[in-house]
Design a protein around this motif. Structure first.
Motif, PDB file in Angstrom:
ATOM      1  N   GLY A   1     -22.374  64.878  36.636  1.00 47.23           N
ATOM      2  CA  GLY A   1     -22.307  66.098  37.434  1.00 47.23           C
ATOM      3  C   GLY A   1     -21.150  66.102  38.405  1.00 47.23           C
ATOM      4  O   GLY A   1     -20.534  67.151  38.663  1.00 47.23           O
ATOM      5  N   GLN A   2     -20.823  64.935  38.947  1.00 51.15           N
ATOM      6  CA  GLN A   2     -19.682  64.847  39.858  1.00 51.15           C
ATOM      7  C   GLN A   2     -18.359  64.926  39.093  1.00 51.15           C
ATOM      8  O   GLN A   2     -17.416  65.587  39.527  1.00 51.15           O
ATOM      9  CB  GLN A   2     -19.754  63.533  40.639  1.00 51.15           C
ATOM     10  CG  GLN A   2     -20.940  63.470  41.592  1.00 51.15           C
ATOM     11  CD  GLN A   2     -21.107  62.088  42.173  1.00 51.15           C
ATOM     12  OE1 GLN A   2     -20.408  61.703  43.094  1.00 51.15           O
ATOM     13  NE2 GLN A   2     -22.043  61.326  41.604  1.00 51.15           N
ATOM     14  N   ALA A   3     -18.299  64.241  37.944  1.00 52.26           N
ATOM     15  CA  ALA A   3     -17.075  64.266  37.143  1.00 52.26           C
ATOM     16  C   ALA A   3     -16.781  65.669  36.639  1.00 52.26           C
ATOM     17  O   ALA A   3     -15.608  66.054  36.507  1.00 52.26           O
ATOM     18  CB  ALA A   3     -17.208  63.300  35.968  1.00 52.26           C
ATOM     19  N   ALA A   4     -17.827  66.451  36.385  1.00 53.33           N
ATOM     20  CA  ALA A   4     -17.642  67.795  35.825  1.00 53.33           C
ATOM     21  C   ALA A   4     -16.766  68.663  36.717  1.00 53.33           C
ATOM     22  O   ALA A   4     -15.902  69.402  36.225  1.00 53.33           O
ATOM     23  CB  ALA A   4     -19.008  68.450  35.608  1.00 53.33           C
ATOM     24  N   GLU A   5     -16.974  68.581  38.030  1.00 48.43           N
ATOM     25  CA  GLU A   5     -16.161  69.415  38.907  1.00 48.43           C
ATOM     26  C   GLU A   5     -14.761  68.841  39.097  1.00 48.43           C
ATOM     27  O   GLU A   5     -13.844  69.555  39.506  1.00 48.43           O
ATOM     28  CB  GLU A   5     -16.853  69.614  40.249  1.00 48.43           C
ATOM     29  CG  GLU A   5     -16.954  68.397  41.130  1.00 48.43           C
ATOM     30  CD  GLU A   5     -17.518  68.733  42.514  1.00 48.43           C
ATOM     31  OE1 GLU A   5     -18.202  69.761  42.647  1.00 48.43           O
ATOM     32  OE2 GLU A   5     -17.264  67.958  43.458  1.00 48.43           O
ATOM     33  N   ARG A   6     -14.588  67.562  38.773  1.00 48.73           N
ATOM     34  CA  ARG A   6     -13.289  66.920  38.998  1.00 48.73           C
ATOM     35  C   ARG A   6     -12.325  67.059  37.833  1.00 48.73           C
ATOM     36  O   ARG A   6     -11.133  66.773  37.983  1.00 48.73           O
ATOM     37  CB  ARG A   6     -13.493  65.440  39.351  1.00 48.73           C
ATOM     38  CG  ARG A   6     -14.315  65.279  40.624  1.00 48.73           C
ATOM     39  CD  ARG A   6     -14.464  63.851  41.071  1.00 48.73           C
ATOM     40  NE  ARG A   6     -15.527  63.751  42.080  1.00 48.73           N
ATOM     41  CZ  ARG A   6     -15.875  62.634  42.686  1.00 48.73           C
ATOM     42  NH1 ARG A   6     -15.229  61.515  42.394  1.00 48.73           N
ATOM     43  NH2 ARG A   6     -16.855  62.633  43.568  1.00 48.73           N
TER      44      ARG A   6
ATOM     45  N   ARG B   1     -18.516  71.343  45.734  1.00 50.01           N
ATOM     46  CA  ARG B   1     -19.080  72.695  45.694  1.00 50.01           C
ATOM     47  C   ARG B   1     -20.454  72.651  45.047  1.00 50.01           C
ATOM     48  O   ARG B   1     -20.814  71.661  44.415  1.00 50.01           O
ATOM     49  CB  ARG B   1     -18.153  73.651  44.939  1.00 50.01           C
ATOM     50  CG  ARG B   1     -17.862  73.259  43.500  1.00 50.01           C
ATOM     51  CD  ARG B   1     -16.893  74.263  42.882  1.00 50.01           C
ATOM     52  NE  ARG B   1     -16.634  73.984  41.482  1.00 50.01           N
ATOM     53  CZ  ARG B   1     -15.686  73.166  41.045  1.00 50.01           C
ATOM     54  NH1 ARG B   1     -14.914  72.522  41.905  1.00 50.01           N
ATOM     55  NH2 ARG B   1     -15.499  72.976  39.742  1.00 50.01           N
ATOM     56  N   PRO B   2     -21.232  73.719  45.179  1.00 45.30           N
ATOM     57  CA  PRO B   2     -22.598  73.708  44.633  1.00 45.30           C
ATOM     58  C   PRO B   2     -22.625  73.457  43.130  1.00 45.30           C
ATOM     59  O   PRO B   2     -21.847  74.054  42.373  1.00 45.30           O
ATOM     60  CB  PRO B   2     -23.120  75.106  44.980  1.00 45.30           C
ATOM     61  CG  PRO B   2     -22.324  75.521  46.177  1.00 45.30           C
ATOM     62  CD  PRO B   2     -20.948  74.954  45.946  1.00 45.30           C
TER      63      PRO B   2
ATOM     64  N   ASP C   1     -25.102  66.353  46.995  1.00 45.04           N
ATOM     65  CA  ASP C   1     -24.078  65.833  47.892  1.00 45.04           C
ATOM     66  C   ASP C   1     -24.714  64.967  48.984  1.00 45.04           C
ATOM     67  O   ASP C   1     -25.631  65.404  49.687  1.00 45.04           O
ATOM     68  CB  ASP C   1     -23.302  66.989  48.525  1.00 45.04           C
ATOM     69  CG  ASP C   1     -22.111  66.508  49.335  1.00 45.04           C
ATOM     70  OD1 ASP C   1     -21.364  65.650  48.832  1.00 45.04           O
ATOM     71  OD2 ASP C   1     -21.935  66.975  50.482  1.00 45.04           O
ATOM     72  N   GLY C   2     -24.241  63.748  49.100  1.00 44.33           N
ATOM     73  CA  GLY C   2     -24.752  62.828  50.107  1.00 44.33           C
ATOM     74  C   GLY C   2     -26.038  62.127  49.725  1.00 44.33           C
ATOM     75  O   GLY C   2     -26.562  61.339  50.513  1.00 44.33           O
ATOM     76  N   GLU C   3     -26.546  62.383  48.506  1.00 48.10           N
ATOM     77  CA  GLU C   3     -27.795  61.761  48.062  1.00 48.10           C
ATOM     78  C   GLU C   3     -27.520  60.773  46.935  1.00 48.10           C
ATOM     79  O   GLU C   3     -26.601  60.947  46.139  1.00 48.10           O
ATOM     80  CB  GLU C   3     -28.785  62.820  47.597  1.00 48.10           C
ATOM     81  CG  GLU C   3     -29.197  63.785  48.705  1.00 48.10           C
ATOM     82  CD  GLU C   3     -30.271  64.754  48.256  1.00 48.10           C
ATOM     83  OE1 GLU C   3     -30.692  64.673  47.088  1.00 48.10           O
ATOM     84  OE2 GLU C   3     -30.669  65.593  49.068  1.00 48.10           O
TER      85      GLU C   3
END
Length: 234
Positions: free
Chosen positions: A81-86, A172-173, A104-106
């Motif tokens: 999920g993090q790589a997807a936005e990057r 972002r969300p 985010d932050g979890e």
């Protein structure tokens, strides 16, 4: 043509997708099963959660992939999920296979009960910084044959503990990403509360499978069909 980057969950490596990859390639798509740092054939490499995010981003860049479908199973939904936005406009869609999703932050364990989190953190501390793999009995009731369970147990390696306790970083969300969430019903008939909220987004779609938590082993062809459908939706 889509390019699938497939990332299995805790304890597993690229080998977990061996029965899914041929189905995707036979349909004319690229398929790139990925082993994250510290696991399977990459055992011994130091890894935190952001290492795993970078593993995925690097796989896309190394092969100069476009029209990418990122697939994250179980734990790996968090780095996927993090790589997807990057990866920006290289992304076509994310598919979360009965997975956790990043907040985010979890961290992976931060949404667990206090007892569950304590058990995992204690297990990591007692096993040299690694989360030990499940045993055969832990796979009961998940729609797996004895042979399939034996294969998973035999191939599993200890999971780097830091990847489970470090926080996710999102710019972002997550609900803005085009996503399919695959819920495996033998592992519970409802997604977690955070996923239920994300599924209210117009960009997210829910697909249910009458399968356990490891459908790449128990129902590989059905899972491949779901992934191909996700590619068709773009």
């Amino acid at each position: 043509m889509a390019e699938f980057v497939l990332v299995a969950g805790a304890w597993l490596g690229s080998w977990a997708w061996d029965e899914v990859v041929p189905e995707l390639r036979a349909a004319g798509h690229g398929a790139h099963p990925l082993t994250l740092s510290g696991l399977a054939d990459r055992r011994g490499l130091p890894a935190g959660q952001q290492t795993h995010v970078q593993d995925i981003v690097d796989e896309v860049g190394r092969h100069d992939l476009r029209n990418v479908i990122l697939v994250g199973h179980s734990y790996s939904g968090i780095p996927v999920g993090q790589a997807a936005e990057r990866i920006g406009d290289r992304l076509a869609r994310v598919v979360f296979v009965d997975s956790n999703v990043p907040g985010d932050g979890e961290s992976f364990v931060s949404r667990w009960s206090v007892h569950g989190r304590t058990v995992v953190e204690s297990s990591i501390a007692e096993n040299g910084g690694f989360w030990p793999p499940l045993i055969a009995a832990d796979y009961d009731g998940q729609g797996l044959t004895g042979e399939q369970i034996a294969r998973i147990v035999r191939g599993s390696t200890p999971h780097p503990g830091a990847t489970l306790t470090e926080p996710a970083v999102l710019a972002r969300p997550l609900g803005r990403l085009p996503a399919t969430y695959v819920k495996c019903l033998l592992d519970g008939d409802q997604p977690s509360d955070d996923v239920v909220k994300l599924l209210t987004s117009e960009h997210w779609r829910l697909v249910e499978m009458d399968a356990g938590h490891w459908p790449m082993f128990s129902r590989p062809r059905e899972l491949a069909r779901i992934l191909l459908d996700a590619a068709a939706r773009g």
